[in-house]
Motif scaffolding. Structure first.
Motif, PDB file in Angstrom:
ATOM      1  N   PRO A 197       0.813  -1.211   0.000  1.00 45.70           N
ATOM      2  CA  PRO A 197       0.000   0.000   0.000  1.00 45.70           C
ATOM      3  C   PRO A 197       0.847   1.262   0.000  1.00 45.70           C
ATOM      4  O   PRO A 197       1.909   1.316   0.618  1.00 45.70           O
ATOM      5  CB  PRO A 197      -0.808  -0.117   1.298  1.00 45.70           C
ATOM      6  CG  PRO A 197      -0.832  -1.569   1.585  1.00 45.70           C
ATOM      7  CD  PRO A 197       0.462  -2.119   1.088  1.00 45.70           C
ATOM      8  N   SER A 218       2.127   2.730   3.236  1.00 44.97           N
ATOM      9  CA  SER A 218       3.064   1.979   4.059  1.00 44.97           C
ATOM     10  C   SER A 218       4.399   2.701   4.145  1.00 44.97           C
ATOM     11  O   SER A 218       4.794   3.426   3.253  1.00 44.97           O
ATOM     12  CB  SER A 218       3.259   0.586   3.468  1.00 44.97           C
ATOM     13  OG  SER A 218       4.227  -0.123   4.191  1.00 44.97           O
ATOM     14  N   HIS A 277      -2.719  -7.502   4.744  1.00 48.17           N
ATOM     15  CA  HIS A 277      -3.309  -6.438   5.552  1.00 48.17           C
ATOM     16  C   HIS A 277      -4.169  -7.077   6.635  1.00 48.17           C
ATOM     17  O   HIS A 277      -5.135  -7.742   6.335  1.00 48.17           O
ATOM     18  CB  HIS A 277      -4.198  -5.510   4.717  1.00 48.17           C
ATOM     19  CG  HIS A 277      -3.519  -5.047   3.480  1.00 48.17           C
ATOM     20  ND1 HIS A 277      -2.374  -4.312   3.491  1.00 48.17           N
ATOM     21  CD2 HIS A 277      -3.821  -5.233   2.175  1.00 48.17           C
ATOM     22  CE1 HIS A 277      -2.000  -4.061   2.264  1.00 48.17           C
ATOM     23  NE2 HIS A 277      -2.853  -4.605   1.446  1.00 48.17           N
ATOM     24  N   CYS A 279      -6.847  -6.568   8.935  1.00 48.71           N
ATOM     25  CA  CYS A 279      -7.883  -5.570   9.145  1.00 48.71           C
ATOM     26  C   CYS A 279      -8.814  -5.988  10.266  1.00 48.71           C
ATOM     27  O   CYS A 279      -9.135  -7.152  10.417  1.00 48.71           O
ATOM     28  CB  CYS A 279      -8.710  -5.397   7.877  1.00 48.71           C
ATOM     29  SG  CYS A 279      -7.727  -4.903   6.479  1.00 48.71           S
ATOM     30  N   THR A 291     -10.188  -5.139   2.373  1.00 43.15           N
ATOM     31  CA  THR A 291      -8.774  -4.808   2.281  1.00 43.15           C
ATOM     32  C   THR A 291      -8.532  -4.216   0.899  1.00 43.15           C
ATOM     33  O   THR A 291      -9.022  -4.745  -0.098  1.00 43.15           O
ATOM     34  CB  THR A 291      -7.904  -6.064   2.464  1.00 43.15           C
ATOM     35  OG1 THR A 291      -8.132  -6.591   3.754  1.00 43.15           O
ATOM     36  CG2 THR A 291      -6.437  -5.739   2.303  1.00 43.15           C
ATOM     37  N   GLY A 301      -4.648   0.505   1.518  1.00 45.37           N
ATOM     38  CA  GLY A 301      -4.771   0.385   2.957  1.00 45.37           C
ATOM     39  C   GLY A 301      -5.875   1.229   3.545  1.00 45.37           C
ATOM     40  O   GLY A 301      -6.021   1.307   4.763  1.00 45.37           O
ATOM     41  N   ASP A 302      -6.668   1.860   2.690  1.00 42.61           N
ATOM     42  CA  ASP A 302      -7.799   2.638   3.190  1.00 42.61           C
ATOM     43  C   ASP A 302      -8.874   2.712   2.117  1.00 42.61           C
ATOM     44  O   ASP A 302      -8.700   2.219   1.000  1.00 42.61           O
ATOM     45  CB  ASP A 302      -7.368   4.041   3.641  1.00 42.61           C
ATOM     46  CG  ASP A 302      -6.808   4.894   2.503  1.00 42.61           C
ATOM     47  OD1 ASP A 302      -6.817   4.449   1.334  1.00 42.61           O
ATOM     48  OD2 ASP A 302      -6.354   6.020   2.776  1.00 42.61           O
ATOM     49  N   HIS A 312      -9.805   3.120   7.550  1.00 37.72           N
ATOM     50  CA  HIS A 312      -8.485   2.493   7.538  1.00 37.72           C
ATOM     51  C   HIS A 312      -8.536   0.977   7.431  1.00 37.72           C
ATOM     52  O   HIS A 312      -9.413   0.341   7.986  1.00 37.72           O
ATOM     53  CB  HIS A 312      -7.755   2.879   8.834  1.00 37.72           C
ATOM     54  CG  HIS A 312      -6.299   2.559   8.829  1.00 37.72           C
ATOM     55  ND1 HIS A 312      -5.768   1.472   9.467  1.00 37.72           N
ATOM     56  CD2 HIS A 312      -5.241   3.191   8.262  1.00 37.72           C
ATOM     57  CE1 HIS A 312      -4.450   1.453   9.304  1.00 37.72           C
ATOM     58  NE2 HIS A 312      -4.113   2.474   8.577  1.00 37.72           N
ATOM     59  N   ASN A 313      -7.556   0.408   6.698  1.00 38.21           N
ATOM     60  CA  ASN A 313      -7.236  -1.022   6.794  1.00 38.21           C
ATOM     61  C   ASN A 313      -6.100  -1.146   7.789  1.00 38.21           C
ATOM     62  O   ASN A 313      -5.061  -0.517   7.607  1.00 38.21           O
ATOM     63  CB  ASN A 313      -6.729  -1.569   5.461  1.00 38.21           C
ATOM     64  CG  ASN A 313      -7.805  -1.687   4.412  1.00 38.21           C
ATOM     65  OD1 ASN A 313      -7.517  -2.061   3.303  1.00 38.21           O
ATOM     66  ND2 ASN A 313      -9.038  -1.336   4.717  1.00 38.21           N
ATOM     67  N   CYS A 314      -6.257  -1.943   8.815  1.00 38.14           N
ATOM     68  CA  CYS A 314      -5.236  -2.023   9.857  1.00 38.14           C
ATOM     69  C   CYS A 314      -4.184  -3.072   9.515  1.00 38.14           C
ATOM     70  O   CYS A 314      -4.495  -4.126   8.976  1.00 38.14           O
ATOM     71  CB  CYS A 314      -5.864  -2.379  11.197  1.00 38.14           C
ATOM     72  SG  CYS A 314      -7.078  -1.183  11.735  1.00 38.14           S
ATOM     73  N   PHE A 315      -2.921  -2.812   9.856  1.00 43.16           N
ATOM     74  CA  PHE A 315      -1.827  -3.753   9.667  1.00 43.16           C
ATOM     75  C   PHE A 315      -1.399  -4.266  11.036  1.00 43.16           C
ATOM     76  O   PHE A 315      -1.203  -3.498  11.949  1.00 43.16           O
ATOM     77  CB  PHE A 315      -0.642  -3.062   8.998  1.00 43.16           C
ATOM     78  CG  PHE A 315      -0.995  -2.491   7.665  1.00 43.16           C
ATOM     79  CD1 PHE A 315      -0.782  -3.217   6.514  1.00 43.16           C
ATOM     80  CD2 PHE A 315      -1.568  -1.240   7.565  1.00 43.16           C
ATOM     81  CE1 PHE A 315      -1.119  -2.696   5.280  1.00 43.16           C
ATOM     82  CE2 PHE A 315      -1.905  -0.718   6.335  1.00 43.16           C
ATOM     83  CZ  PHE A 315      -1.676  -1.449   5.195  1.00 43.16           C
TER      84      PHE A 315
END
Length: 678
Positions: free
Chosen positions: A45, A48, A64, A66, A395, A399-400, A409-412
């Motif tokens: 992403p 990142s 990712h 999420c 995802t 990343g978002d 947001h997509n969380c890592f």
């Protein structure tokens, strides 16, 4: 389980309709889930912090991790400018995310990589402009003060979460789209055909009276919608090529009807209504925008010289409380034009698009537009609804994504497996997803014309030489494909199994740039047995480094994770860097422990069991997020750099150093520079 993103197109997930689950005596306590992936070379992403763009992960759940997030009705901004409920999103859909470019975060088109459903306790977030979102407490939104969870965790060191002092970033809630019933279609035809169609009649040489209705457009979307709407009301048209494409102009196609009855029917359809309903006005604005509108440099305009049309445009805009300005354009010997310009920036443009739904997607494009808005997106309230509801998450490549007008947001995290309904602790260690078709996918994707031969990093999310590789042997096929295509790559590993493939690495290094790095955060054996019991010892990993260097494979050491209060004293750092130098490492990079959601819970549980006296110090140190304070990072970086110079890493004093080693890959997260309380 959510295996959709890993299945083959047009087939059920897995090898034989479902993932093949394997338990074997030689891997007691570990379950392998064998799947056939759709793709294998993944783009990192844009948001990142890692210094590479492409990665291969043959063993994992998803790149990712999420958390579960949004209520199924939440509208997601699609790449065509429309909105679709998150429950209806599918893998492969093109949607909008964001990416920092220059001084601004900007909207860019990205791809949906995964989509799933769960049930979670629900929270309602209300914004000052009336926007509402329903999400789980674990979800994050972008605020004017950075990424914030919906709720905190309570107690010391709770995570950053939404408060009434925050403003979310985006354009604001999406308007409800039109229903496209009869009144909408009447309105659309009125706007489109009054704006751009040609009507007339003439007498042919045979004496026959010919009636002509014709609509010629560059944009086929609007032409096809108009033709369908006419057919809905019983008017048939024929389509034909009006103008061929040239080097400077696009092809123009047209529809027409040359009968008296057809022309009369069209004129009746586009007559001004006695009472303009809301749906008619929405359709009319969509039609006139498709016919005569434009949206460039962030300005939405509709241009026409007909006074009746201008009056209908402005009265409809006023009806829906849009602010506008009218500008005159004088033309010598021609009727003057009037330009109706919408005010209010991106938020009002998007409200216009969603409320009216014009069909020409290129006019709705916002790619590259800066994430700026005058909308009142301050948080008005966050409240628990008190029930568990079905929720969905996706995802994306960035990343978002944009959820009801705000950045989501997509969380890592260590929670790679959350995405597959596994937990982030024991399941991460015992439920291994194996992409059994990884070698053939790598070879196919490297051969694709769109692949530009960029550097690929491996082992950056999950170790590609973990124990499972001894059973599945995926890496030899992957390296062979990279070798045959002379594609540069690097490998980060904590395992010694990489030496099995040393001959292949040597062959690849003769054709392209090959780099390796081993991960060694400390050399304390007792800590290794407690924290990394499933890996080769740190000294064994340094032997791997030495062997690779001896065979001409440049190998650096990622000195991480450095554990505050555990492995960061000057004596421990000195011991580790000295051993790294003795192994002939070409470089050393320090990275401190970072505790993202998922990893945080797992590590804090370990601390409570094994080092309870450090729980409070860790909560203070990591109180505001996943990373240690910057001053700590700077001290670690400076100390490791000082020690590297002392022991000759990266200089001629290091006897094993190669003349021109490739840089080592880095693990996800910031390239930390950390040192604690020395």
């Amino acid at each position: 389980m959510r295996w959709d993103a890993l299945s083959l197109d047009g087939q059920e997930p897995g090898l034989f309709g479902q993932p093949v689950t394997v338990d074997t005596p030689e891997f007691r306590g570990i379950t392998f889930h064998e799947i056939r992936a759709k793709s294998i070379i993944n783009k990192v992403p844009g948001a990142s912090r890692v210094p590479f763009t492409w990665t291969i992960n043959p063993y994992r759940g998803c790149s990712h991790a999420c958390v579960y997030c949004l209520f199924g009705d939440t509208p997601i901004l699609m790449a065509d400018g429309r909105a679709k409920p998150i429950r209806d999103i599918r893998v492969g859909d093109a949607i909008y995310g964001t990416e920092v470019k220059g001084a601004y975060r900007r909207y860019i088109v990205t791809e949906v990589l995964a989509h799933w459903k769960t049930v979670k306790p629900a929270y309602r977030i209300r914004l000052k402009d009336g926007t509402e979102l329903i999400a789980s407490g674990d979800h994050r939104f972008l605020s004017d003060r950075g990424w914030k969870y919906v709720t905190g965790t309570g107690g010391v060191g709770q995570r950053p979460h939404l408060t009434l002092n925050n403003k979310l970033m985006g354009m604001g809630g999406f308007a409800t789209p039109p229903k496209k019933e009869a009144d909408y279609r009447f309105g659309y035809l009125c706007g489109m055909l009054r704006g751009d169609a040609n009507f007339g009649s003439y007498t042919a040489s045979t004496g026959q009276r010919i009636y002509r209705f014709r609509l010629a457009l560059v944009d086929q979307e609007a032409l096809h919608r108009t033709r369908c709407f006419l057919e809905d009301f019983g008017v048939r048209t024929d389509e034909f090529l009006f103008q061929s494409a040239t080097d400077t102009r696009r092809e123009v196609r047209a529809i027409h009807n040359q009968t008296k009855a057809g022309n009369a029917a069209v004129r009746r359809l586009i007559a001004w209504p006695r009472i303009a309903t809301d749906e008619w006005r929405k359709g009319f604005l969509a039609g006139i925008f498709d016919a005569e509108g434009s949206c460039s440099r962030g300005i939405l305009r509709i241009t026409n010289g007909d006074a009746d049309l201008i009056q209908a445009i402005t009265s409809s805009l006023e009806h829906f409380e849009f602010d506008y300005a009218i500008e005159a354009v004088e033309r010598p010997r021609l009727r003057p034009l009037r330009v109706v310009r919408l005010r209010g920036g991106l938020a009002e443009r998007m409200r216009f698009f969603h409320l009216t739904d014009p069909v020409i997607s290129r006019k709705r494009n916002i790619e590259g537009v800066a994430l700026k808005s005058s909308a009142e997106l301050g948080v008005a309230s966050v409240e628990a609804i008190g029930i568990d509801v079905p929720m969905y998450d996706i995802t994306t490549g960035t990343g978002d994504f944009i959820a009801n007008g705000v950045v989501s947001h997509n969380c890592f995290a260590r929670g790679t497996h959350r995405y597959l309904d596994f937990d982030t602790g024991q399941d991460f260690d015992s439920q291994i997803v194996v992409k059994v078709n990884a070698p053939e996918l790598v070879r196919r994707e490297l051969a694709a014309s769109r692949w530009a031969g960029e550097h690929i990093a491996m082992g950056t999310n999950v170790d590609c030489y973990q124990r499972a590789e001894g059973r599945y042997r995926l890496m030899p096929g992957i390296i062979e494909a990279l070798r045959d295509h002379a594609n540069p790559f690097s490998i980060l590993t904590k395992g010694s199994l990489i030496l099995r493939d040393l001959p292949l690495l040597e062959e690849a290094a003769e054709r392209t740039e090959v780099g390796a790095a081993v991960s060694v955060g400390f050399v304390d054996k007792e800590l290794w047995r407690l924290i990394e019991p499933g890996t080769p010892s740190p000294l064994k990993r340094l032997e791997v480094c030495a062997t690779l260097v001896e065979h001409g494979i440049g190998c650096g050491v990622l000195m991480g994770p450095i554990l505050p209060y555990l492995t960061d004293t000057p004596r421990q750092l000195d011991a580790a860097v000295r051993r790294i130098a003795e192994a002939g490492a070409s470089s050393v990079s320090a990275i401190a422990l970072h505790l993202r959601p998922g990893a945080r819970e797992w590590f804090m549980r370990w601390l409570r069991e094994c080092r309870p006296e450090l729980v409070a110090p860790y909560e203070r140190l990591y109180g505001r997020g996943a990373y240690v304070p910057k001053d700590y990072q700077r001290r670690i970086s400076a100390k490791v750099a000082e020690l590297a110079e002392k022991y000759g890493i990266g200089s001629r004093r290091n006897p094993r150093r190669l003349s021109a080693p490739p840089p080592p890959p880095a693990a996800p997260g910031p390239v930390a520079e950390q040192l604690p309380l020395l």
